[in-house]
Scaffold this motif. Structure first.
Motif, PDB file in Angstrom:
ATOM      1  N   GLU A 129       0.837  -1.200   0.000  1.00 36.47           N
ATOM      2  CA  GLU A 129       0.000   0.000   0.000  1.00 36.47           C
ATOM      3  C   GLU A 129       0.874   1.252   0.000  1.00 36.47           C
ATOM      4  OE1 GLU A 129      -3.471  -2.038   2.831  1.00 36.47           O
ATOM      5  OE2 GLU A 129      -2.090  -0.528   3.631  1.00 36.47           O
ATOM      6  N   ARG A 130       0.381   2.295  -0.630  1.00 39.35           N
ATOM      7  CA  ARG A 130       1.075   3.578  -0.572  1.00 39.35           C
ATOM      8  C   ARG A 130       0.527   4.345   0.630  1.00 39.35           C
ATOM      9  NH1 ARG A 130       1.009   8.374  -5.142  1.00 39.35           N
ATOM     10  NH2 ARG A 130       2.778   9.560  -4.339  1.00 39.35           N
ATOM     11  N   LEU A 131       1.419   4.669   1.559  1.00 35.22           N
ATOM     12  CA  LEU A 131       0.991   5.276   2.818  1.00 35.22           C
ATOM     13  C   LEU A 131       1.314   6.758   2.910  1.00 35.22           C
ATOM     14  CD1 LEU A 131       2.148   2.460   5.277  1.00 35.22           C
ATOM     15  CD2 LEU A 131      -0.065   2.723   4.141  1.00 35.22           C
ATOM     16  N   VAL A 132       2.387   7.199   2.228  1.00 39.33           N
ATOM     17  CA  VAL A 132       2.785   8.605   2.297  1.00 39.33           C
ATOM     18  C   VAL A 132       3.028   9.131   0.892  1.00 39.33           C
ATOM     19  CG1 VAL A 132       3.824   8.330   4.580  1.00 39.33           C
ATOM     20  CG2 VAL A 132       5.244   8.061   2.545  1.00 39.33           C
ATOM     21  N   LEU A 141      -0.034  11.931   4.627  1.00 41.93           N
ATOM     22  CA  LEU A 141      -0.514  10.558   4.588  1.00 41.93           C
ATOM     23  C   LEU A 141      -1.598  10.417   3.532  1.00 41.93           C
ATOM     24  CD1 LEU A 141      -0.809   9.574   8.371  1.00 41.93           C
ATOM     25  CD2 LEU A 141       1.175   9.495   6.853  1.00 41.93           C
ATOM     26  N   THR A 142      -1.576   9.318   2.830  1.00 44.28           N
ATOM     27  CA  THR A 142      -2.675   8.991   1.933  1.00 44.28           C
ATOM     28  C   THR A 142      -3.870   8.565   2.781  1.00 44.28           C
ATOM     29  OG1 THR A 142      -2.034   6.662   1.809  1.00 44.28           O
ATOM     30  CG2 THR A 142      -1.032   8.173   0.206  1.00 44.28           C
ATOM     31  N   ARG A 143      -5.006   8.354   2.130  1.00 39.97           N
ATOM     32  CA  ARG A 143      -6.192   7.876   2.871  1.00 39.97           C
ATOM     33  C   ARG A 143      -5.873   6.566   3.568  1.00 39.97           C
ATOM     34  NH1 ARG A 143      -9.775   4.169   2.141  1.00 39.97           N
ATOM     35  NH2 ARG A 143      -9.012   3.690   0.037  1.00 39.97           N
ATOM     36  N   ALA A 149      -2.143   4.443  10.226  1.00 42.56           N
ATOM     37  CA  ALA A 149      -1.578   5.099  11.407  1.00 42.56           C
ATOM     38  C   ALA A 149      -2.451   4.847  12.626  1.00 42.56           C
ATOM     39  CB  ALA A 149      -1.425   6.598  11.154  1.00 42.56           C
ATOM     40  N   ARG A 150      -3.750   4.997  12.448  1.00 42.52           N
ATOM     41  CA  ARG A 150      -4.668   4.725  13.574  1.00 42.52           C
ATOM     42  C   ARG A 150      -4.629   3.256  13.963  1.00 42.52           C
ATOM     43  NH1 ARG A 150     -10.001   7.879  13.714  1.00 42.52           N
ATOM     44  NH2 ARG A 150      -8.510   9.239  14.755  1.00 42.52           N
ATOM     45  N   GLY A 151      -4.604   2.371  12.969  1.00 39.41           N
ATOM     46  CA  GLY A 151      -4.561   0.941  13.261  1.00 39.41           C
ATOM     47  C   GLY A 151      -3.299   0.547  14.012  1.00 39.41           C
ATOM     48  N   PHE A 152      -2.159   1.128  13.628  1.00 36.14           N
ATOM     49  CA  PHE A 152      -0.905   0.808  14.319  1.00 36.14           C
ATOM     50  C   PHE A 152      -0.938   1.302  15.765  1.00 36.14           C
ATOM     51  CE2 PHE A 152       1.503   0.954  10.024  1.00 36.14           C
ATOM     52  CZ  PHE A 152       1.159  -0.362   9.784  1.00 36.14           C
ATOM     53  N   ARG A 153      -1.446   2.510  15.963  1.00 35.01           N
ATOM     54  CA  ARG A 153      -1.503   3.028  17.337  1.00 35.01           C
ATOM     55  C   ARG A 153      -2.402   2.155  18.214  1.00 35.01           C
ATOM     56  NH1 ARG A 153      -2.148   8.214  14.418  1.00 35.01           N
ATOM     57  NH2 ARG A 153      -0.121   9.274  14.415  1.00 35.01           N
ATOM     58  N   LEU A 154      -3.528   1.721  17.653  1.00 38.04           N
ATOM     59  CA  LEU A 154      -4.418   0.848  18.413  1.00 38.04           C
ATOM     60  C   LEU A 154      -3.779  -0.514  18.660  1.00 38.04           C
ATOM     61  CD1 LEU A 154      -7.855   1.696  16.757  1.00 38.04           C
ATOM     62  CD2 LEU A 154      -7.125   2.260  19.076  1.00 38.04           C
TER      63      LEU A 154
END
Length: 379
Positions: A129-132, A141-143, A149-154
């Motif tokens: 996936e393209r993230l940045v 950040l891309t969509r 980012a939210r998934g990693f923090r969680l």
């Protein structure tokens, strides 16, 4: 276990063994040799300070700490999305996401920009996936990047909670609870709950982050905050946040003791239109209640402020009025510096606890929520 980012592959090895019941079968899941998987598991057990499996002829039997850890590890790995992802890649990506640039992320982490570039690039390859994307000197950040980012923090929050559950089972848990506190909750409710909780869990670490709902809702969704306290916002069926009402607050009109209205009886709408106001932002429930209270043409709000400390000082020096819970300025009212008036029509709002719908609190976090409920009964 240290405060460093967890070793994702160690947890992946643990989950594979837990689910398959065998080191041999687990090697096919995580694509490690039996020797490497065994070493990863041994390192995780060493860091946790306990055995996770009983090695028997028929396979690997989970211990009680393993049963506590497994659901949280599964949830974290699901959020991460690939067992090829490493903690170093996540750290680099989250630093870039927070800083908005590779040089900024380098300052935060102490890593070279080239190392961060490489780690983020490897992460994108691992996920496919393209993230940045670059925007001049900065990156955005891309969509998909925002979602990741939210998934990693969680995921990291899940792993921290899992380790905390194991530590608690071992009887060595300090425990840590991060609370987002909107203004009203900080007056009496939250301090009283903290005192009650610490009496039962003296080693617990509690961090209070102050802010408005808009400032705290994002960190709550990201897992950086465990609980959000304050005036509840309406929740929709599709919202990812859950509300629990604790008590009803009835805001009052607050002014200095020597205010001209202090010699007036019951206040009227005309009285309220005759003086300047200092109020929080329009997005707040208090501002909406104020608009409903006055109706018609609203007075100009020359001072927009969400800080109770600043509002208090402004009230003491001027004829401004505000709408607040009397609890938030209880000391000044008791000292005779400020006075609270009943509004022309009753105003009320629900104060409570907001959490993520998919949140699974640890034992200490559950105990703290119970302390909040008990204290709220007095209100």
């Amino acid at each position: 276990m240290s405060d460093a980012l967890p070793n994702i592959r160690q947890f992946a090895a643990f989950a594979a063994v837990y689910d398959s019941g065998s080191v041999t079968r687990a090697t096919d899941v995580v694509h490690l040799t039996q020797s490497a998987l065994t070493q990863a598991l041994a390192r995780l057990e060493s860091e946790l300070g306990c055995r996770l499996f009983e090695r028997r002829a028929g396979g690997m039997t989970p211990t009680a700490p393993a049963d506590l850890l497994a659901p949280r590890v599964r949830a974290a790995l699901d959020r991460i999305g690939s067992r090829r992802v490493t903690a170093a890649q996540i750290r680099a990506f989250l630093a870039v996401a927070a800083a908005g640039s590779y040089p900024g992320a380098a300052e935060r982490t102490g890593l070279a920009p080239a190392s961060l570039h490489r780690a983020v690039g490897d992460l994108q390859l691992a996920l496919g996936e393209r993230l940045v994307e670059r925007r001049g000197r900065y990156v955005s950040l891309t969509r998909k990047g925002i979602e990741r980012a939210r998934g990693f923090r969680l995921a990291l929050a899940d792993l921290r909670s899992g380790v905390a559950e194991v530590d608690d089972w071992l009887g060595r848990a300090k425990g840590r609870i991060v609370i987002g506190a909107m203004p009203l909750s900080r007056a009496r409710w939250l301090p009283a709950a903290i005192v009650r909780h610490v009496a039962g869990f003296p080693d617990c670490e509690i961090a209070v982050i102050e802010g408005s709902h808009d400032e705290l809702a994002g960190p709550l969704r990201d897992g950086e905050i465990d609980i959000l306290l304050g005036a509840l916002r309406p929740a929709t069926a599709h919202d990812d946040l859950a509300n629990e009402a604790a008590f009803v607050d009835r805001p009052k009109i607050i002014a200095r003791r020597s205010h001209p209205l202090s010699k007036t009886g019951a206040l009227t709408a005309d009285d309220l239109h005759a003086y300047p106001w200092v109020l929080p932002a329009q997005s707040t429930p208090l501002r909406r209640f104020w608009a409903e209270l006055l109706l018609g043409d609203l007075p100009h709000v020359a001072i927009e402020c969400g800080s109770v400390l600043a509002i208090r000082e402004i009230l003491l020096e001027t004829d401004n009025l505000t709408l607040l819970s009397s609890d938030q300025v209880r000391v000044e009212i008791d000292a005779g510096l400020l006075v609270a008036f009943d509004p022309p029509r009753p105003v009320s709002r629900q104060i409570g606890i907001t959490t993520r719908r998919d949140w699974h609190p640890t034992r200490q976090q559950r105990a703290f929520i119970e302390a909040l409920r008990e204290v709220a009964k007095d209100y």
